[in-house]
Design a protein around this motif. Structure first.
Motif, PDB file in Angstrom:
ATOM      1  N   TYR A 258      -2.889   2.127   9.178  1.00 54.30           N
ATOM      2  CA  TYR A 258      -2.180   0.795   8.799  1.00 54.30           C
ATOM      3  C   TYR A 258      -2.480  -0.221   9.940  1.00 54.30           C
ATOM      4  CZ  TYR A 258       2.067  -2.096   8.921  1.00 54.30           C
ATOM      5  OH  TYR A 258       2.951  -3.386   8.773  1.00 54.30           O
TER       6      TYR A 258
ATOM      7  N   ARG B 292      -9.660  -4.738  -7.909  1.00 58.30           N
ATOM      8  CA  ARG B 292      -8.343  -4.039  -8.082  1.00 58.30           C
ATOM      9  C   ARG B 292      -7.989  -3.905  -9.536  1.00 58.30           C
ATOM     10  NH1 ARG B 292      -6.135  -7.659  -4.294  1.00 58.30           N
ATOM     11  NH2 ARG B 292      -4.827  -8.471  -5.780  1.00 58.30           N
TER      12      ARG B 292
ATOM     13  N   LEU C  20       0.465  -6.868   4.813  1.00 56.35           N
ATOM     14  CA  LEU C  20       0.339  -5.501   4.378  1.00 56.35           C
ATOM     15  C   LEU C  20       1.908  -4.861   4.722  1.00 56.35           C
ATOM     16  CD1 LEU C  20      -1.535  -3.433   3.492  1.00 56.35           C
ATOM     17  CD2 LEU C  20      -1.850  -2.698   5.867  1.00 56.35           C
TER      18      LEU C  20
ATOM     19  N   VAL D 157      -1.850  -1.232  -4.395  1.00 54.94           N
ATOM     20  CA  VAL D 157      -3.012   0.133  -4.379  1.00 54.94           C
ATOM     21  C   VAL D 157      -2.100   1.292  -4.084  1.00 54.94           C
ATOM     22  CG1 VAL D 157      -4.850  -1.262  -3.954  1.00 54.94           C
ATOM     23  CG2 VAL D 157      -3.446  -0.440  -1.907  1.00 54.94           C
TER      24      VAL D 157
ATOM     25  N   TYR E  18      -8.038  -5.435  -1.030  1.00 55.46           N
ATOM     26  CA  TYR E  18      -7.113  -6.613  -0.854  1.00 55.46           C
ATOM     27  C   TYR E  18      -7.966  -7.863  -1.230  1.00 55.46           C
ATOM     28  CZ  TYR E  18      -5.036 -10.430   2.145  1.00 55.46           C
ATOM     29  OH  TYR E  18      -4.555 -11.563   2.604  1.00 55.46           O
TER      30      TYR E  18
ATOM     31  N   SER F 131       3.595  -1.305  -6.524  1.00 53.51           N
ATOM     32  CA  SER F 131       2.479  -1.318  -5.543  1.00 53.51           C
ATOM     33  C   SER F 131       1.211  -1.917  -6.079  1.00 53.51           C
ATOM     34  CB  SER F 131       2.095   0.373  -4.949  1.00 53.51           C
ATOM     35  OG  SER F 131       3.332   0.831  -4.782  1.00 53.51           O
TER      36      SER F 131
ATOM     37  N   ILE G 292      -9.156  -0.280   1.632  1.00 55.35           N
ATOM     38  CA  ILE G 292      -7.935  -1.124   1.377  1.00 55.35           C
ATOM     39  C   ILE G 292      -8.333  -2.709   1.806  1.00 55.35           C
ATOM     40  CG2 ILE G 292      -5.733  -1.728   2.443  1.00 55.35           C
ATOM     41  CD1 ILE G 292      -5.820   0.881   0.635  1.00 55.35           C
TER      42      ILE G 292
ATOM     43  N   TRP H 130       0.976  -1.451  -0.123  1.00 57.99           N
ATOM     44  CA  TRP H 130       0.058  -0.048   0.068  1.00 57.99           C
ATOM     45  C   TRP H 130       0.859   1.188   0.048  1.00 57.99           C
ATOM     46  CZ3 TRP H 130      -2.910   1.894   4.865  1.00 57.99           C
ATOM     47  CH2 TRP H 130      -3.449   3.084   4.722  1.00 57.99           C
TER      48      TRP H 130
END
Length: 326
Positions: free
Chosen positions: A156, A295, A166, A225, A289, A223, A285, A139
């Motif tokens: 996070y 995505r 992550l 995202v 995922y 990355s 997020i 991310w």
């Protein structure tokens, strides 16, 4: 090429300074970007028969309202402009409202859409992911400002409970804040690796801090995202098109006033996600995922949106070429 280009600052917009500048450099053409209207500079261009253009021109409703309060300065200044290449029809209309002659205003699009990312840079990003970020869901938070990092660090820690693999990659907007952001990460009890340290990211690494310049496009490619910063605090946002053209799903916050038309367009195509607060960031997020098809669809729509709106550079070049006889 290095010997054929010289960079100097424009003088303050006072007649004597502008006059000295003109006598010294003897310009043959003046091209102004976006919204700069300098009455004395424009008048001096007119007096010296220097063709003057405003390209990639944009004008917010707020700025237009301000200019309308000083027509004695703005209307004569715009009379010296040969052509205005507006980003959108709304921009073109506002230039007309503040006094530009309608025949001098054309809507030619936004040159920001003409962003290019080479296959080499994308390849470097993919290689970086394979070398340093293997097994991690990456991310990226790009162009962050003061008071934004704390939002993403807290986010996070919460998302990490649901996505153990992550990895948060932070790219601060200003290099003088690299050390400050590193301290913020450590104060949050997070394990941080600096890009310039050349260290590997281990399973326990929480944050990869990109303390370099000029690598953002490559990092987008590395990355899964990307969240474009300057948008969770009232800065006005930053350009989301680089991430889109790389093919990385794009998120941003509520403060995107500097990219209003782009945001409206990309959201209208369901090609990006706007998050109003930390809770919406966390949900977005996690959803991205959990669904790789989501995505891919988001990234493909965003890239298509960029490609559909490209061509402003060529249109502006053609306009200038015809006008000056290239």
């Amino acid at each position: 090429m290095q010997e054929s280009v010289e960079h100097v600052y424009l003088p303050y917009d006072i007649p004597c300074a502008v006059g000295r500048f003109m006598r010294c450099f003897k310009p043959r053409m003046a091209i102004i970007m976006e919204t700069e209207i300098w009455p004395n500079l424009f008048a001096c261009c007119g007096k010296n028969e220097i063709p003057l253009y405003i390209i990639n021109a944009r004008l917010s409703a707020k700025s237009a309202g301000g200019y309308q309060k000083i027509p004695a300065l703005i209307v004569p200044a715009l009379a010296h402009v040969k052509l205005i290449a507006a980003q959108t029809q709304d921009d073109a209309n506002r230039f007309a409202v503040i006094g530009a002659k309608t025949e001098t205003v054309k809507t030619l699009g936004n040159i920001k859409f003409d962003v290019e990312v080479s296959s080499e840079i994308i390849g470097q990003g993919l290689q970086l992911k394979a070398d340093l970020f293997v097994g991690r869901f990456v991310w990226l938070v790009a162009s962050t400002h003061k008071d934004e990092e704390v939002i993403f660090l807290e986010s996070y820690k919460k998302i990490k409970q649901r996505i153990p693999e992550l990895l948060l990659v932070i790219v601060p907007r200003h290099p003088e804040r690299f050390v400050e952001v590193k301290k913020l990460c450590e104060q949050s009890q997070l394990k941080v690796v600096m890009r310039t340290a050349g260290e590997m990211c281990h399973q326990y690494t929480d944050v990869y801090l990109a303390d370099t310049m000029g690598e953002l496009k490559m990092l987008y490619a590395a990355s899964d995202v990307a969240f474009v910063g300057g948008s969770m605090v009232p800065v006005g946002g930053h350009n989301i098109l680089e991430a889109a053209v790389v093919g990385t799903p794009v998120l941003f916050g509520p403060y995107m006033a500097n990219f209003k038309e782009i945001v409206e367009g990309v959201l209208g195509q369901n090609a990006a996600i706007q998050c109003r607060d930390e809770g919406e960031i966390n949900s977005a997020i996690v959803a991205l995922y959990a669904d790789s098809a989501y995505r891919r669809a988001l990234a493909e729509k965003a890239k298509a949106f960029v490609l559909l709106n490209q061509g402003a550079v060529a249109r502006i070049f053609d306009m200038l070429s015809r006008d000056i006889g290239f």
